[in-house]
Design an enzyme around this catalytic site. Structure first.
Site, mmCIF file in Angstrom:
data_model
loop_
_atom_site.group_PDB
_atom_site.id
_atom_site.type_symbol
_atom_site.label_atom_id
_atom_site.label_comp_id
_atom_site.label_asym_id
_atom_site.label_seq_id
_atom_site.Cartn_x
_atom_site.Cartn_y
_atom_site.Cartn_z
ATOM 1 C CB SER A 263 -30.585 -102.736 76.164
ATOM 2 O OG SER A 263 -30.065 -102.180 77.277
ATOM 3 C CG ASP A 264 -29.501 -96.375 74.262
ATOM 4 O OD1 ASP A 264 -29.618 -95.326 73.402
ATOM 5 O OD2 ASP A 264 -28.918 -95.978 75.393
ATOM 6 C CD1 TRP A 265 -31.224 -95.249 81.164
ATOM 7 C CD2 TRP A 265 -29.044 -94.933 81.282
ATOM 8 N NE1 TRP A 265 -30.780 -94.830 82.481
ATOM 9 C CE2 TRP A 265 -29.549 -94.554 82.391
ATOM 10 C CE3 TRP A 265 -27.528 -94.725 81.246
ATOM 11 C CZ2 TRP A 265 -28.954 -94.029 83.558
ATOM 12 C CZ3 TRP A 265 -26.830 -94.102 82.210
ATOM 13 C CH2 TRP A 265 -27.641 -93.913 83.533
#
Ligand code: GLC
Length: 743
Positions: A263-265
């Site tokens: 996932s992104d942050w």
């Protein structure tokens, strides 16, 4: 480790251990002196055991540091599974290269591959295993700050660079001491946020998604990219991090991606903010069902997946599938045999950047610079300077600015950078030159929050007046002024959308004050995006766009303005006439009432009342220090069939008196389709060096693959009919020929 050993390892791991492998934490959980934070730091409830069992960490670098952390981690890890170290190495680690959009402007994928390989070597020596690069999001809206991270507005160009960068980072063996695993991002279509506003929803048809936005991710996958990252945005009103159709059906199913999906942050937890998940548990459910393997910086997975398994909402196979992909990546990286991989304190802590890295950075910067305007003012002859025929005033805040790095340059020692002032001295330009800062980069009242620090104007009005007066005095005394102006580096990158994309006001005041006393101005323009430069475009005699050129920016600028190296760049993203045009891109559509020279005075035509339709400078455009002449196009045949190819040829001649490179570009237009087709699309480019007077014949192969698009029935096909091929210097070339495709 053999696959069967991985299977055995997996079978021996507890469910908690497996779930913790899916957690990625930022550096400060492992190292007190870890300062780099690349996302919002929210407190979340994880315990010591989860930290000790988390599968990967981001933003920790330094061979000595990484080894210490790895040693501690392995001691505590029940099955001695090594920690994976990741970071954003997007335009270099210690040697900072031109930002990716500038690399796109080189139209030189071999150069980009070389840059990625050097970046990987430096970062691997610092203990990094994986880079969150390449970013291949198609970008058409200069208001969005992250256009700097992409290689531009063209699908084909982005595919070429995606492949080159993955190959550069991963090399022949992703487990070697010199390579990094690459992570293609941000899947998908993050570059189209509504209104150019960061993290905003993305709205586009599936056809546009498939034909324009997805191909570059697929090119990275086909190049063997080991990881992919989901984007923050929604598509079709579904957050991509929970969008199984995109992540499982398209990315894994159609594209064949078998690597790790991260996932992104915090994008898993943010599905709650989107209103797509009720709570973190629901978010964890949606993400694991979508096949997201690693949860970057939230506790959604680590505190909820076990409950979901125990409640029978998800099967443990979903966990095993994800953890096996993570273990396979660690195995490919060779971490089970050597948890340090390429970490090397001696190399990592060397005092100086290797000279060959500097040379590459200097060459790459010059190849990325785009000469937007030049009435002959450039290049400046060194001879005229030394003989006193010319007196040059170098004016502007960027003359002395060390930090010419893109915002994604966290691990660099900015002192390694060479300013324009330092480059002038180092290259022997000392006679008849004066220098003046003239202004700050940001205007009074500007405030730009950053990841690491906040930026603002650090001068009083009185100090600014004094700076400007000194600059004007020096401009008066000179017969030529070189002004180094532009955006602050923190005005682009993540979280840096701008509705007004002009040069900061305080610098425009300086420019206009100088222009009052000296009309012979060459502007060196620093920016992380195409800017609205109408206010200088008519006044400056020359404008050289240098983007954020990195460590060797000063030397490259001096090389180019004094003619040692001609500027090699062509625009990979259109320079809008004004922000009112964006999103603007060359491969637009005819519409039912296209603007032409004949109807421009008519009302009901696709145009504006107050500005032109065309950009100030189009995709593919860029001047250099000579001119090129193109012959008409010759085609080997005017009929193309599914199993044949046509050769398109032009002769290109350097009709000037300086050697320089030309980017010969080939575009194809499908005149009529089962859906409307763009007025043209880039399908080939070749960068060639021509000596004065030299002619080269450049040929391109045209085949039916190039004609394919998603048709009325959503099939990816080439349709029979008439086509035009254009070959020239940029996306507006009218050098054309026609052919027919017969299925
Ligand atoms: C950021 C960015 C992403 C980056 C990640 C880790 O939010 O969106 O591009 O790779 O966090 O730093």
């Amino acid at each position: 480790m053999e696959e069967r050993d991985l299977q055995k390892l997996l079978s021996e791991m507890s469910l908690d251990e497996k779930i913790d492998q899916m957690l990625q934490l930022n550096g400060q959980f492992y190292s007190e002196d870890s300062e780099v934070v690349t996302g919002p730091m929210k407190q979340f409830g994880i315990n010591e055991k989860q930290i000790n069992q988390a599968g990967s960490v981001l933003n920790v670098t330094g061979a000595r540091n990484v080894k210490r952390i790895q040693d501690n981690y392995m001691k505590k890890n029940p099955h001695k599974i090594p920690l994976m170290f990741m970071a954003d190495i997007i335009n270099g680690y210690r040697t900072i290269f031109p930002m990716p959009l500038a690399q796109g402007c080189t139209f030189d994928t071999d150069l980009a591959k070389e840059i990625a390989a050097v970046s990987a070597r430096e970062a691997a020596r610092a203990g990094i295993h994986v880079t969150f690069s390449p970013m291949v999001d198609l970008v058409r809206d200069a208001r969005w700050g992250r256009v700097m991270e992409s290689t531009g507005e063209d699908t084909y160009l982005n595919c070429c660079f995606a492949q080159a960068m993955v190959e550069g980072y991963q090399g022949e063996d992703v487990g070697s001491k010199d390579t990094l695993a690459a992570c293609v991002k941000h899947f998908a279509a993050y570059g189209l946020p509504t209104a150019g506003r960061e993290y905003n929803n993305v709205e586009l048809s599936e056809r546009t998604l498939r034909d324009n936005y997805l191909p570059a991710y697929e090119a990275a996958v086909k190049a063997g990219c080991e990881m992919a990252m989901t984007s923050f945005n929604t598509i079709n009103l579904i957050p991509v991090t929970g969008h199984s159709y995109l992540t499982r059906d398209i990315l894994r199913g159609e594209m064949g991606f078998e690597g790790v999906l991260i996932s992104d942050w915090a994008s898993i937890a943010e599905m709650v903010n989107h209103g797509y998940a009720h709570d973190k548990k629901d978010a964890a459910y949606k993400a694991i069902v979508a096949g997201v393997d690693i949860d970057m910086m939230t506790d959604c997975y680590t505190n909820n997946l076990k409950k979901l398994v125990e409640e029978g909402q998800i099967s443990e196979e979903l966990i095993d599938e994800a953890v096996m992909r993570i273990l396979k990546l660690k195995n490919k990286l060779g971490l089970f045999e050597n948890p340090y991989k390429g970490a090397d304190e001696i190399e990592d802590e060397r005092a100086e950047i290797p000279e060959e890295h500097r040379k590459l950075a200097r060459r790459a910067a010059a190849e990325s610079f785009v000469l937007l305007k030049n009435d002959g003012l450039l290049p400046i002859s060194k001879d005229s300077l030394e003989k006193g025929h010319r007196k040059i005033a170098f004016i502007g805040p960027y003359i002395f600015e060390k930090n010419m790095n893109s915002t994604w340059s966290f691990f660099v020692n900015t002192e390694d950078n060479v300013t324009i002032e330092e480059a002038l001295k180092a290259n022997g330009y000392n006679h008849n030159i004066s220098l003046a800062k003239g202004s700050t980069i940001l205007s009074p009242g500007d405030y730009v929050p950053g990841f690491a620090y906040n930026s603002y104007c650090d001068a009083t009005e009185d100090e600014l007046n004094q700076m400007r007066l000194e600059a004007v005095r020096k401009a008066k005394e000179a017969d030529l002024v070189v002004m180094a102006l532009g955006e602050h580096r923190e005005q682009s990158g993540e979280g840096a959308s701008r509705a007004d994309i002009t040069i900061p006001k305080v610098q425009m005041e300086l420019f206009n004050a100088v222009y009052e006393v000296n009309k012979n101005i060459a502007v060196i323009l620093f920016s992380g995006r195409p800017l609205d430069i109408r206010d200088i475009n008519d006044k400056a005699r020359a404008i050289l766009e240098v983007w954020m050129p990195g460590t060797e920016g000063g030397n490259a600028i001096v090389d180019v303005i004094f003619g040692h190296t001609p500027p090699g760049g062509r625009l990979a993203m259109s320079f809008p006439y004004s922000v009112g045009q964006v999103p603007i891109f060359y491969n637009e559509f005819n519409t039912g009432r296209r603007l032409t020279q004949d109807n421009e005075r008519t009302r009901c035509i696709s145009k504006y009342l107050d500005i032109p339709n065309t950009p100030l400078y189009p995709f593919g455009y860029g001047l250099t220090y000579t001119d090129f002449q193109y012959s008409n196009i010759t085609l080997s045949s005017n009929v193309l069939k599914s199993d044949t190819a046509i050769e398109a040829r032009v002769a290109v001649t350097n009709i000037g008196n300086l050697a320089a490179k030309e980017v010969v570009q080939m575009y194809i237009q499908d005149l009529v389709g089962s859906v409307v087709r763009p007025i043209r699309e880039l399908k080939g480019f070749k960068k060639i060096l021509l000596q004065p007077g030299e002619t080269q014949v450049v040929s391109f192969e045209i085949n039916c693959e190039m004609l394919k698009f998603t048709d009325i029935n959503m099939n990816f096909v080439a349709e029979h009919g008439q086509f035009k091929v254009y070959i020239g210097q940029d996306s507006t070339t009218e050098n054309e020929a026609e052919f027919e495709f017969i299925k």
